[in-house]
Design a protein around this motif. Structure first.
Motif: not given
Length: 266
Positions: A161-186
């Protein structure tokens, strides 16, 4: 386009002359720039998340490996070798606690979790999770789809479970922050374009809105860099909103004044 704007953040911070070029470019290129710095900020945020939050997540899984008894879920029932209720608490946060009683079949009440100061309770037939004071969310094991073989929750399970979370968590954080940042900066660019309009009027520069929007978008660059650096600091930037307003407004004013050029003698 990305290759052409690699040095734009440096120029936006160090060169007021650069804003003459910015004022003349298209909206599409400015939005592309916002996406570019959004990706850079999201990447830095993900690295910071990995450095500061990642070890805590790993520590929690290691705690579960050492503290949790072996549980087996089969035919809608959870079993273990426990003969009495067991409560485990996180060593760094006592509020993170779980009670396991696989000999129990009676329903669990919110009052039981509150009195024992635990967040969840596992019985032989259900998992009870405290959503808010006085309210539980119940996961009935008997309602789950039949499994071809029993699910054994042991150290190997937590490691997987820890290894699986590592694989999905960080890409999810990257995509989430990117989307929120774009909306915020616009949205922030729209707000600062209003500031730019006021400065434009005060200086009688008569720049079109397209130029003002472009300048407002690029003028935020320094504060984006500062906020990125503070991701690695122990605390947030003091008075971030006021500092951002002041710094960005100064960049906008200097840029508009430079674009306007020297006034002719009356």
């Amino acid at each position: 386009m990305v290759l052409m704007m690699i040095l734009d953040p440096v120029n936006a911070v160090t060169s007021i002359q650069f804003y003459k070029k910015v004022a003349q470019q298209s909206w599409a290129r400015t939005v592309g720039y916002l996406c570019y710095i959004a990706f850079a900020f999201a990447l830095i945020s993900t690295v910071a998340f990995k450095l500061f939050v990642g070890p805590e997540i790993d520590k929690t899984f290691f705690w579960l490996e050492k503290s949790m008894p072996v549980l087996t879920l089969a035919n809608g029932k959870m079993t273990s070798n426990l003969t009495a209720p067991l409560t485990i608490r996180h060593p760094d946060d006592p509020d993170v606690a779980l009670t396991i009683d696989t000999t129990r079949v009676d329903p669990v009440t919110p009052q039981m979790l509150e009195s024992q100061k635990v967040m969840a309770y596992v019985t032989s037939n259900a998992l009870y999770v405290m959503r808010r004071p006085g309210e539980l969310r119940v996961f009935d094991f008997s309602s789950q789809k039949p499994m071809s073989k029993p699910l054994v929750i042991n150290t190997d399970f937590y490691e997987s479970a820890r290894r699986f979370l590592d694989k999905i968590l960080y890409p999810f954080v990257l995509v989430l922050v990117f989307a929120l940042f774009v909306a915020w900066k616009v949205l922030a660019s729209l707000f600062y374009s209003l500031v730019a309009m006021m400065i434009n009027s005060l200086l009688d520069a008569r720049l079109p809105y397209n130029a003002l929007f472009n300048v407002a978008a690029y003028a935020q660059t320094l504060m984006v860099i500062v906020r990125a650096l503070f991701l690695f600091m122990p605390g947030p930037l003091p008075g971030a909103a006021l500092v951002s307003l002041a710094v960005t407004s100064v960049y906008i004013a200097l840029a508009i004044k430079n674009i306007q050029g020297p006034q002719a003698e009356p």
